[in-house]
Structure formats: structure tokens, C-alpha cells
Design an enzyme around this catalytic site. Structure first.
Site, PDB file in Angstrom:
ATOM      1  N   THR A   1      -5.725   2.504 -12.047  1.00  0.00           N
ATOM      2  CA  THR A   1      -4.581   3.023 -11.306  1.00  0.00           C
ATOM      3  C   THR A   1      -3.393   3.231 -12.237  1.00  0.00           C
ATOM      4  O   THR A   1      -3.193   2.454 -13.164  1.00  0.00           O
ATOM      5  CB  THR A   1      -4.215   1.976 -10.231  1.00  0.00           C
ATOM      6  OG1 THR A   1      -5.307   1.880  -9.326  1.00  0.00           O
ATOM      7  CG2 THR A   1      -2.955   2.339  -9.477  1.00  0.00           C
TER       8      THR A   1
ATOM      9  N   VAL B   1      -8.721   3.183   2.183  1.00  0.00           N
ATOM     10  CA  VAL B   1      -7.392   3.385   1.602  1.00  0.00           C
ATOM     11  C   VAL B   1      -6.945   2.061   0.993  1.00  0.00           C
ATOM     12  O   VAL B   1      -7.038   1.009   1.635  1.00  0.00           O
ATOM     13  CB  VAL B   1      -6.389   3.860   2.687  1.00  0.00           C
ATOM     14  CG1 VAL B   1      -4.973   3.868   2.145  1.00  0.00           C
ATOM     15  CG2 VAL B   1      -6.770   5.259   3.174  1.00  0.00           C
ATOM     16  N   GLY B   2      -6.478   2.102  -0.250  1.00  0.00           N
ATOM     17  CA  GLY B   2      -6.067   0.879  -0.939  1.00  0.00           C
ATOM     18  C   GLY B   2      -4.560   0.709  -0.986  1.00  0.00           C
ATOM     19  O   GLY B   2      -3.800   1.440  -0.340  1.00  0.00           O
ATOM     20  N   ASP B   3      -4.135  -0.244  -1.792  1.00  0.00           N
ATOM     21  CA  ASP B   3      -2.710  -0.601  -1.872  1.00  0.00           C
ATOM     22  C   ASP B   3      -1.815   0.532  -2.372  1.00  0.00           C
ATOM     23  O   ASP B   3      -0.629   0.581  -2.033  1.00  0.00           O
ATOM     24  CB  ASP B   3      -2.528  -1.820  -2.784  1.00  0.00           C
ATOM     25  CG  ASP B   3      -2.969  -1.529  -4.216  1.00  0.00           C
ATOM     26  OD1 ASP B   3      -4.138  -1.140  -4.405  1.00  0.00           O
ATOM     27  OD2 ASP B   3      -2.144  -1.681  -5.131  1.00  0.00           O
TER      28      ASP B   3
ATOM     29  N   THR C   1      -1.174  -2.673  -9.428  1.00  0.00           N
ATOM     30  CA  THR C   1      -2.525  -2.189  -9.759  1.00  0.00           C
ATOM     31  C   THR C   1      -3.495  -3.360  -9.633  1.00  0.00           C
ATOM     32  O   THR C   1      -3.108  -4.510  -9.839  1.00  0.00           O
ATOM     33  CB  THR C   1      -2.563  -1.617 -11.196  1.00  0.00           C
ATOM     34  OG1 THR C   1      -3.922  -1.614 -11.666  1.00  0.00           O
ATOM     35  CG2 THR C   1      -1.760  -2.445 -12.190  1.00  0.00           C
ATOM     36  N   GLY C   2      -4.750  -3.061  -9.292  1.00  0.00           N
ATOM     37  CA  GLY C   2      -5.726  -4.146  -9.199  1.00  0.00           C
ATOM     38  C   GLY C   2      -6.523  -4.064  -7.915  1.00  0.00           C
ATOM     39  O   GLY C   2      -6.734  -2.971  -7.358  1.00  0.00           O
TER      40      GLY C   2
ATOM     41  N   GLY D   1      -7.001  -3.629  -4.663  1.00  0.00           N
ATOM     42  CA  GLY D   1      -6.128  -3.128  -3.602  1.00  0.00           C
ATOM     43  C   GLY D   1      -6.330  -3.793  -2.267  1.00  0.00           C
ATOM     44  O   GLY D   1      -5.380  -3.980  -1.490  1.00  0.00           O
TER      45      GLY D   1
HETATM   46  N1  GLY Z   1      -5.307  -0.633  -6.734  1.00  0.00           N
HETATM   47  C1  GLY Z   1      -6.029   0.510  -6.408  1.00  0.00           C
HETATM   48  C2  GLY Z   1      -6.980   0.337  -5.316  1.00  0.00           C
HETATM   49  O1  GLY Z   1      -7.492  -0.737  -5.072  1.00  0.00           O
HETATM   50  O2  GLY Z   1      -7.260   1.300  -4.652  1.00  0.00           O
END
Ligand code: GLY
Length: 277
Positions: A132, A160-162, A181-182, A184
Site C-alpha cells: 500500500t 474493502v480494506g482500511d 498500511t498493513g 487492513g
Molecule cells: N492495508 C491495505 C489493505 O489491507 O487493503
């Protein structure tokens, strides 16, 4: 006055990619710094993230990983410390999701729109080219944070992530801004960027706030990740519990500094490549 920080995601990196990663991160941060000097703080954030999306080196934009159907679905968000925000989730066929997030912020009455489809053929990346990407920038009056990702390799369609969630992957308010980042799915549970910015607003340094954020992520969820932050004075914060989180920071002196490349210390055998997040 003014500062910018960009990151290429928390994870592990193959040694042979590091030279290119450094160059692109520097290019991104210097592009943002140039726009900052012209007083364009929101443009600075968007354009810096676009450099990273377009590079194909990271898990964002052109380098995004594919989902379980072999498709590229991307998330992005942007927020300004005066309360404006825009985000997109699971978007397809779009070159620059960060620009779409800005469009949501500036041209619609909404904050998050999911499932938008453009007509671009995005091949995506088989192995996940990196992680990310994100940016935090300040002109001393406002802080702007932005984040963009292809998410997790093999994710279920529609996940859908963070990076699309204001407060989780991206946040800016009052005196600070942050981009995470990481993992999510874990970062969402601790509202990582909101937590970090709230600590900055309460008077903690960005560095201490980021360290507290990553500590919280680990203690509550065992999640892996990282976060970068700035306050209005341009003080830098960054922390991660992964091997590396490549970062380029351009402070008030205008000079780029590269940080978070710890993986270079490893032997070739110990360098397992990266995981995309
Ligand atoms: N941090 C990005 C995701 O997990 O989508």
C-alpha cells in the site's frame, strides 16, 4: 514551512527492488514538495500518490494485486484537516484511485463510494509488486493525508480494506494527519489513523503517536502494519512492526531523507520478499 512524507507500505522487500523503490519514493516526495511550494497542498498529496500508483512498483494503481477472480479491485482515500474527506472502495478499471477519492471529496456530497468501474484494462501484478502507498503533507495551515492500495492478493471480490476507510487507513484533523498500511482487516478494528491523529491533537509528538498506534494494533489484534504521520509543524512520525516500511520525508529544509529500509541489512537467504498489504 511545510513537509511531506510518502510511504511504500509495510512488509518485506526483495533486495533487487530497493534501488527502484528509493528512486520512486524520492520522485514522489519531491513532486509533492514542489507543489507544496506553489501553495497547492491537496494537489501535493494527490500527485505524490499518483507517482507511486503509476510506477507499478507498489501494490497500488498499476501494480495492484489481483483478487480471487483474477481481477484488480482498488481502494483509496484522502482527507484534509479541515474535515473534508473522500474515499473509494473496490473500484475497477481506474488508473488513479487517489484521484477518484479526491473527486468524491470535492465533487459529490458523499464520503465513500464503492464499486465504481472505469474502462481501463488493468493487468495487475501476479506476485504483488510491493505494498500500500500513502502520503501526508502539510503547509503549516492544513494537513492532508492520502492512501491507495490494491488490497490483499486473492481477496474475495468486494472486500474493502482500511485504505478506503476514513479513520482507519487515512485521517487528518486539527493538528495532524496519518496514513496507514498493513493488515487492513485488523487496522479497521483499531481505527489506526484516527487514533494516531487524536494523540497528535492532544499534544503527543507524531513519532510517539505512531509508536502508540502500532503498539495498539499489535496488542489488540496481533495485526502487522505501519503508519506515517505529520503535525502542522512538519514533524515526522513513523512506526511499523514489519521488516520494513520504505519512507521518504522532505522536511522544512527541502532535503529528502529515506527511512525504513531495514531489510537491506539482511542476507540474501533471509530476504523472503514482501507480502502485499
Ligand atoms: N492495508 C491495505 C489493505 O489491507 O487493503
Amino acid at each position: 514551512m511545510g513537509a511531506i512524507v510518502v510511504h511504500g507500505g509495510a512488509g518485506k522487500w526483495k533486495r533487487e527492488k530497493l534501488k527502484d523503490v528509493k528512486e520512486v519514493l524520492k520522485e514522489s516526495a519531491l513532486k509533492g514538495a514542489e507543489l507544496l511550494r506553489s501553495g497547492k497542498v491537496v494537489d501535493a498529496c494527490e500527485e505524490a500518490v499518483k507517482v507511486l500508483e503509476d510506477s507499478g512498483l507498489f501494490n497500488a494503481g498499476r501494480g495492484s494485486v489481483r483478487n480471487s477472480r483474477g481481477e484488480v479491485e482498488m481502494d483509496a482515500s484522502i482527507m484534509v484537516s479541515d474535515g473534508r474527506a473522500g474515499a473509494v472502495g473496490a473500484v475497477k478499471g481506474v488508473k488513479n484511485p487517489i484521484s477518484l477519492a479526491r473527486w468524491v471529496m470535492e465533487k459529490t456530497k458523499h464520503t465513500l463510494i464503492v464499486g465504481l468501474e472505469g474502462n481501463l484494462e488493468l493487468e495487475g501484478s501476479e506476485e504483488g509488486s510491493g505494498d500500500t502507498v500513502g502520503c501526508v503533507v502539510t503547509d503549516g495551515r492544513l494537513v492532508v493525508a492520502g492512501t491507495s492500495t490494491g488490497g490483499i492478493k486473492g481477496k474475495l471480490p468486494g472486500r474493502v480494506g482500511d485504505s478506503a476507510v476514513i479513520g482507519a487507513g487515512t485521517y487528518a484533523w486539527g493538528r495532524g494527519g496519518a496514513s496507514a498500511t498493513g493488515d487492513g482487516d485488523e487496522i479497521i478494528k483499531v481505527c489506526l489513523s484516527f487514533f494516531v491523529v487524536s494523540l497528535i491533537d492532544l499534544g503527543l509528538s507524531p513519532m510517539k503517536a505512531c509508536e502508540a498506534g502500532i503498539d495498539l494494533l499489535l496488542r489488540r489484534t496481533k495485526g502487522k502494519g505501519g503508519v506515517v504521520a505529520l503535525d502542522l509543524e512538519g514533524n515526522l512520525g513513523y512506526a511499523h512492526n514489519t521488516k520494513s516500511m520504505p519512507v521518504c520525508y522532505v522536511g522544512p529544509d527541502g532535503k529528502p531523507s529515506l527511512l525504513g529500509f531495514e531489510v537491506e541489512e539482511e542476507t540474501e537467504e533471509g530476504n523472503e520478499g514482501h507480502e502485499s498489504r
